[in-house]
Design an enzyme around this catalytic site. Structure first.
Site, PDB file in Angstrom:
ATOM      1  N   HIS A  41      79.664   1.733  29.333  1.00  0.00           N
ATOM      2  CA  HIS A  41      80.364   2.947  29.764  1.00  0.00           C
ATOM      3  C   HIS A  41      79.543   3.591  30.865  1.00  0.00           C
ATOM      4  CE1 HIS A  41      82.547   6.576  30.016  1.00  0.00           C
ATOM      5  NE2 HIS A  41      81.606   7.333  29.457  1.00  0.00           N
ATOM      6  N   ASP A  43      79.405   6.557  33.398  1.00  0.00           N
ATOM      7  CA  ASP A  43      79.907   7.853  33.869  1.00  0.00           C
ATOM      8  C   ASP A  43      79.824   7.928  35.388  1.00  0.00           C
ATOM      9  OD1 ASP A  43      80.427   9.310  31.359  1.00  0.00           O
ATOM     10  OD2 ASP A  43      78.287   9.061  31.016  1.00  0.00           O
ATOM     11  N   ASP A 165      85.343   8.061  25.848  1.00  0.00           N
ATOM     12  CA  ASP A 165      84.391   9.167  25.917  1.00  0.00           C
ATOM     13  C   ASP A 165      84.991  10.552  26.160  1.00  0.00           C
ATOM     14  OD1 ASP A 165      81.839  10.242  25.758  1.00  0.00           O
ATOM     15  OD2 ASP A 165      81.365   9.902  27.852  1.00  0.00           O
ATOM     16  N   HIS A 414      85.537  12.597  33.397  1.00  0.00           N
ATOM     17  CA  HIS A 414      85.426  13.500  32.247  1.00  0.00           C
ATOM     18  C   HIS A 414      84.098  14.259  32.181  1.00  0.00           C
ATOM     19  CE1 HIS A 414      83.964   9.554  30.707  1.00  0.00           C
ATOM     20  NE2 HIS A 414      83.047  10.298  30.133  1.00  0.00           N
TER      21      HIS A 414
END
Length: 985
Positions: A41, A43, A165, A414
Site C-alpha cells: 500500500h 500512500d 485504507d 485519502h
C-alpha cells in the site's frame, strides 16, 4: 537473472491461460483455501511528499521508496510463475514505467497478460471517500484506468476495487465502482462494533446497493471486509520493517516449521469461522512493503510448502498465491445467496471514544482549494474541447490541462483532501495544484482568444475571496468575462475590489447593468493584511449563457459618490428582498428568524458560533482529538458570544449584516436582490491556543422543528442519506461519544425537516456535520489542535497560515428555507451552481459592446434543469469525452425526477458529432462489452439488461443515471472566432 533470460524462461514455462479469471490458480473444492495476496500500500503522500515517497528521500521521516518496491517485485515474479502481486496506485506506477527500458516493460506486459501482476482500483490514487466530490473521483479513476487500458489493453483493466485504507466508506463510491464495471470491492477499515457484529453473523461479505435510484444491479457491488485491515496475520510479516521470525526449515536449532505451521493453521481456522465459503483471504503486505521482495516470497514459499504438506496428515487447509480478483472469482463460484447492504460505512471508529470524524473538516483551506481547483479544471477541459485540439500552443504560450488533472487526482488521495498529512506534505499538494492552475490559465487564455477571435491580456484574479485583484483596483477601464461551465444559463453576482467611487457597467448588448459600490469591510482588511489596497467593492448581477461566456465593460466615472446613506451603524432588525426576510434579535444581534416570502413560511432560526474543547485524554480513554479523530472533552460546546457587534450595509443589490463574534471570528449575513437563499460568509482564525486548549469551531443553527432524531446529508455530492442520532441501521450501537459519534461527512449539503418545512445548509467544501438535538444542525468549520491523535501523522493539527500565526479560513454557507416538496429542486440546482461556479476572467481596457466575441454559447439550447453536463473534455485529436447525468433521485421531485430524452446530434454548436460510442463510466470499456459477475440475492439475482441500441438523436437518462460517450467530432471553422458565429441560438 537478466531480463532477456527471464523472458525466455517465461516463454518456456508458459502462462496459466491468459489474464482475468481464467488465469486464476486451481483451488481445492473440499478444503479450506487460503488465498495469500502479496501487496503493498503506497500512500500518494502522507508523512512524505509524493516525490519523497517515490525516490526514497527523507528516510529520516519514514523509510519508504516506491521505485525500489517495483524494482524488487518484478524479478521475483519473473523467476517463478506461481507467484503473484497486486499493485494499486497508478500515480507511482506511471512514474516508474516512464523510467524503465523496453526489456523491463516487455516483462511487465507478460506478467500482466498472465494475470500474475494485477492492478486493483486502477485510479491515480486510492481516494478518500468522506471529503471527496463524485466529480473528482470519476476524474481521478478515469485518469488511471485510461493509462492502464492504453498501455496494457484489456488485461490491465482491474476487476476489483481495493480501498483498504480509507477511513470509512461512502455508498456513492460503491455506486461509481459498479458503474465502472467492477465486479467486487474489498475494504480494510470499518467500525469495530460493526466488524464484531459481522463476524458473529458471518456477514463479512455481502452485496452493497450503491444507489436507491438506479435499477439493480447497475449500482450493486459485491463487497468484502478483509479480516485484518490490510496487514498480514499476527506474527506472519516478513518485510524488512517487520520483526517476526522467518520460517527456518533446515537442520538448524532455529528450526521452527512445526510451530509456524501450527500457528498458521490456528489463524486460518479462527478466520474461517467468520466467513461463509471454504475460501478465506490473507493480505500479505502493508504500507510501503516489498522493497526487498525476496524476504516476503522466500518465507511465503516455505509457508505454502509446509502447510500444504500437512494435507498428507489429514489437514484440510490449502494455501496458494492469489489476487483479489481470483479470491472474488472463488466466492462467486460458490453460488451462495448474499445479504444486501443499503447504507454506508460512516462514521468509522477503531475503538471506544475513537471516532475518525475530525478529518471531515481538517485543513479546511486546502479542502476549499481542492474544490475550487476542480471547478477550474472543468472549465479548462471544457474550453480545450470547445476551442479544438490546436489550442495547447497558442498566443499565450503552451498550455496543458494534464498538469492540473494529475494534481487534482493526487489531491483525492485519502491522506490529501482528508487533511491527515504532515504540514510539509499539505504544502506540496497545494504547490502541485498551483502549478496546474498556471498551466490551465495559459490554456484557457488560448481558448478564449480562439473562440472570441481576438487576443486580450487575460488576467485571473485568484484572491477575490479577500478582495484582492490588482487590475480592477487600479484600472480605469477593464473587461469582465464570465464563463459558465453549466449546461444552463445562470445569474451570478460579480464582486470586484475597486478604488473608484462610481462605475458604469455595460453588457454585450450595450445596455447599462445596475451596479453598486460598497466599502471593503474591516473583516476583509484584517484578513488580507498588506495584500491589496482596495477601499471599495463593485457589485453587479451578470447572466452567463449555458456553456459559454458573457462580457461586460466596466468604466470608472469621474466624481465622488456619497456612501453614507447605504451604511447604517446601528443594530439591524432585518434584511429582506423580494423572496426572503431575515430578522435579528435586537438585543443580541444574532440571527433570529427566516421567512420565505414566496411560500409564506416563517421559521425561528438562531445561528451562532461555538467551539468544543479538544480532548487530550481522560479517565475514560487516553484518546486525544487530532487530525483524524474528533473528541471533544464535553458534549456541550462553548458559545463564542451571546451578543455580537453588528452594522448594516444596504443598497439596491445587496443587504449585509456584519457580525463580530470575537477578535478571530466574524460573519456577514447577506441577501442579494433576486436570490432566494441567505448567504453566511464566515471568517474564522487564527484560533487562539494560548489558554492551553485546542479548539474545534462550529456554526450551529437551532430551530423548533420536530425532527425525531433525523437529519440528512449528501453522499459525495449526489444521493441523500438519512442519518439518525445514536443509531446504525445494521447493528445495535453502543454510543461512547454523543457528539463525535454522530458526525458525518457533508460534501455539499445537510438539512433537517419536519412534515412541512425543510431547512437546508449548502457548504462550499467538505465539512463534518450533525444534528445533536432535534431541530438543531451544526457544521464544523475550523479546528486547531495541540496534540497528535496517535494515528501515524506524528504532529498536531497546527496549521501556520500565510503569516505563521495560525490559519485564517473564510467560507460560505447558503441557507434555504422551503417546503419539503420544493426543497429538493432548490437545493440540488443551487448546490450544483455553487460547485460549478462561473469562472471570472478580466482584461484591461473596455471593448466596444456588441462587437464579435462578446458573447458565446456552445449549446444550441439550454439543457433541461435536471440534466447536468458532468464532463466535456478533449480525449484525443478527433474525439471528445462527454458525460451527461440526471441529477435527481427517483421520486425526489415531481418534475425533476422524470426521465429526460436528448438529441445529442443537435446539442452543441461549436462542433459536429460525426460518430458516437457509449462507454462505461470510466470510459475504458464500450458499454455493450461490459459484463459483470452475477451475485444471488433474496429472492434471486438481479440480472442486467443489455443496453439499448444507441440512437444519438434520442438518448434517455433516468434518475441518477450517468451516461458516458466518446464522440468523434469535427470542429467548426474558427476563422473570426466561434463567438462571432454562434451568438444566436
Amino acid at each position: 537473472m537478466g531480463a532477456r533470460v527471464g523472458l525466455l524462461l517465461l516463454g518456456l514455462l508458459g502462462a496459466a491461460g491468459g489474464c482475468g479469471y481464467e488465469s486464476c490458480p486451481a483451488t481445492e473444492p473440499k478444503m479450506l483455501n487460503v488465498h495469500l495476496i502479496p501487496h503493498t500500500h503506497n500512500d500518494v503522500g502522507w508523512l512524505k511528499t509524493v516525490d519523497q515517497y517515490f525516490y526514497g528521500a527523507r528516510n529520516d521521516i519514514q523509510h519508504a521508496g516506491v521505485q525500489y518496491i517495483l524494482d524488487s517485485v518484478m524479478p521475483q515474479l519473473q523467476a517463478d510463475p506461481t507467484k503473484r502481486f497486486v499493485y494499486v496506485e497508478v500515480a507511482f506506477f506511471y512514474r516508474w514505467w516512464q523510467l524503465q527500458p523496453e526489456p523491463i516493460r516487455q516483462l511487465v506486459r507478460e506478467l500482466i497478460n498472465q494475470g500474475r501482476l494485477e492492478f486493483a482500483n486502477g485510479g491515480w490514487c486510492m481516494n478518500d471517500e468522506a471529503a471527496v466530490h463524485y466529480n473528482a473521483v470519476v476524474d481521478q479513476l478515469t485518469l488511471g484506468l485510461r493509462f492502464l487500458q492504453e498501455t496494457f489493453g484489456a488485461c490491465g483493466r482491474p476487476r476489483v476495487a481495493w480501498h483498504i485504507d480509507p477511513f470509512g466508506h461512502a455508498r456513492e463510491q460503491a455506486s461509481l465502482f459498479a458503474q465502472m464495471g467492477f465486479d467486487g470491492f474489498f475494504i480494510g477499515r470499518l467500525d469495530y462494533q460493526d466488524k464484531a457484529n459481522r463476524e458473529r453473523l458471518r456477514e463479512m461479505e455481502q452485496v452493497w446497493r450503491g444507489s436507491s435510484s438506479l435499477k439493480p444491479p447497475a449500482a450493486d457491488l459485491f463487497t468484502g471486509v478483509l479480516p485484518n485491515g490490510y496487514g498480514p496475520p499476527f506474527s506472519f510479516c516478513w518485510d524488512q520493517f517487520c520483526s517476526d521470525n522467518p520460517i527456518v526449515d533446515d537442520k538448524s536449532d532455529e528450526n521452527n516449521v512445526a510451530e509456524r505451521v501450527s500457528s498458521f493453521l490456528r489463524v486460518a481456522e479462527a478466520q474461517a469461522k467468520h466467513y461463509r465459503t471454504n475460501h478465506i483471504v490473507m493480505t500479505m503486505g502493508s504500507d510501503f512493503q516489498y522493497e526487498n521482495a525476496n524476504l516476503w516470497y522466500k518465507n511465503m514459499d516455505k509457508l505454502l510448502q509446509h502447510v500444504n504438506a500437512q494435507q498428507a496428515n489429514g489437514s484440510r487447509v490449502h494455501v496458494l498465491y492469489s489476487t483479489p480478483s481470483c479470491y472474488l472469482w472463488a466466492l462467486n463460484q460458490a453460488n451462495l445467496t448474499w445479504s444486501l447492504k443499503h447504507d454506508d460505512f460512516f462514521p468509522y471508529a477503531d475503538g471506544p471514544h475513537q471516532f475518525w470524524t475530525g478529518y471531515f473538516t481538517s485543513r479546511p483551506s486546502f479542502k476549499r482549494y481542492e474544490r475550487l481547483s476542480n471547478n477550474f479544471l472543468q472549465v479548462c477541459k471544457q474550453l480545450e474541447a470547445l476551442a479544438g485540439p490546436g489550442i495547447r500552443k497558442g498566443p499565450y504560450g503552451e498550455g496543458d490541462s494534464s498538469v492540473l488533472r494529475r494534481a487534482m487526482a493526487v489531491a483525492q488521495h485519502h491522506d490529501a483532501v482528508s487533511g491527515t498529512e504532515k504540514q510539509h506534505v499539505a504544502n506540496d499538494y497545494a504547490k502541485r495544484l498551483a502549478a496546474g492552475w498556471e498551466a490551465c490559465q495559459v490554456l484557457v487564455s488560448n481558448a478564449l482568444a480562439t473562440i472570441s477571435g481576438s487576443k486580450e491580456n487575460f488576467i485571473f484574479c485568484n484572491y477575490l475571496n479577500m478582495s484582492v485583484c490588482p487590475l480592477s483596483e487600479a484600472a480605469g477601464q477593464f473587461t469582465v468575462i464570465l464563463y459558465n461551465p453549466l449546461g444552463r444559463s445562470v445569474r451570478w453576482i460579480v464582486r470586484l475590489p475597486v478604488n473608484g467611487a462610481q462605475y458604469s457597467v455595460m453588457d454585450t448588448d450595450g445596455q447599462a447593468v445596475l451596479s453598486e459600490i460598497i466599502p471593503v469591510s474591516n473583516f476583509t482588511r484584517q484578513l488580507r493584511r498588506d495584500r491589496g489596497n482596495a477601499r471599495l467593492e463593485l457589485i453587479f448581477p451578470a447572466v452567463a449563457p449555458a456553456l459559454g461566456y458573457a462580457t461586460f465593460a466596466v468604466t470608472r466615472l469621474a466624481g465622488e459618490r456619497q456612501l453614507g446613506p447605504q451604511e447604517i451603524h446601528a443594530r439591524p432588525l432585518e434584511i429582506h428582498n423580494e423572496h426572503v426576510r431575515v430578522l435579528f434579535d435586537p438585543v443580541t444581534g444574532l440571527l433570529q428568524e427566516i421567512q420565505n416570502l414566496d411560500k409564506g413560511i416563517t421559521l425561528p432560526v438562531t445561528q451562532g458560533f461555538f467551539w468544543y474543547n479538544a480532548s487530550i485524554g481522560n479517565e475514560e480513554s487516553s484518546q486525544a482529538s487530532g487530525a483524524y479523530i474528533f473528541r471533544p472533552n464535553r458534549s456541550e460546546p462553548i458559545p463564542m458570544a451571546w451578543r455580537v457587534h453588528t452594522y448594516l450595509v444596504k443598497n439596491r443589490l445587496v443587504q449585509e449584516v456584519y457580525q463580530n463574534f470575537s477578535a478571530w471570528c466574524s460573519q456577514v449575513v447577506r441577501l442579494y436582490a433576486g436570490e432566494s437563499h441567505v448567504e453566511l460568509e464566515w471568517t474564522v482564525g487564527p484560533i487562539p491556543t494560548d489558554d492551553g486548549w485546542g479548539k474545534e469551531i462550529i456554526s450551529r443553527f437551532d430551530t423548533p422543528l420536530e425532527t425525531d432524531g433525523c437529519f440528512y446529508t449528501d453522499s459525495n455530492g449526489r444521493e441523500i442519506q438519512e442519518r439518525r442520532r445514536n443509531f446504525r441501521p445494521t447493528w445495535n450501537l453502543s454510543q461512547t461519544e454523543p457528539v463525535a459519534g454522530n458526525y458525518y461527512p457533508v460534501n455539499s449539503r445537510i438539512y433537517i425537516k419536519n412534515r412541512k418545512f425543510q431547512l437546508t445548509v449548502l457548504t462550499d467544501r467538505s465539512q463534518g456535520g450533525t444534528s445533536v438535538s432535534d431541530g438543531s444542525l451544526e457544521l464544523m468549520v475550523h479546528r486547531r489542535l495541540l496534540y497528535d491523535d496517535d494515528r501515524g501523522v506524528g504532529e498536531p493539527l497546527m496549521e501556520p497560515g500565510d503569516f505563521h500565526d495560525g490559519l485564517v479560513v473564510r467560507g460560505r454557507h447558503l441557507v434555504l428555507l422551503d417546503t419539503v416538496e420544493s426543497s429538493p429542486t432548490r437545493h440540488r440546482l443551487q448546490a450544483q451552481q455553487e460547485f460549478m461556479a462561473p469562472q471570472l476572467v478580466l482584461a484591461p481596457g473596455s471593448a466596444a459592446p456588441s462587437t464579435q466575441g462578446q458573447r458565446f454559447t456552445a449549446l444550441r439550447q439550454d439543457l433541461p434543469h435536471n440534466i447536468h453536463l458532468l464532463t466535456l473534455a478533449q480525449w484525443d485529436a478527433n474525439s471528445i469525452l462527454l458525460r451527461l447525468e440526471h441529477q435527481f433521485e427517483q421520486g425526489e421531485s415531481a418534475n425533476g425526477s422524470q426521465p429526460v430524452t436528448l438529441n445529442l446530434l443537435n446539442l452543441f454548436s461549436s462542433f459536429t458529432i460525426t460518430a458516437l460510442q457509449e462507454m462505461n463510466l470510466a470510459a475504458n470499456q464500450r458499454r455493450e462489452d461490459v459484463t459483470r459477475l452475477t451475485w444471488w440475492l433474496e429472492p434471486g439475482a438481479a440480472r442486467p439488461q443489455p443496453p439499448p441500441k444507441l440512437d444519438p438523436s434520442r438518448v434517455t437518462l433516468e434518475p441518477m443515471e450517468i451516461r458516458t460517450f466518446l464522440a468523434t467530432v469535427q470542429h467548426r471553422d474558427t476563422g473570426g472566432g466561434l463567438a462571432a458565429r454562434w451568438v444566436e441560438r
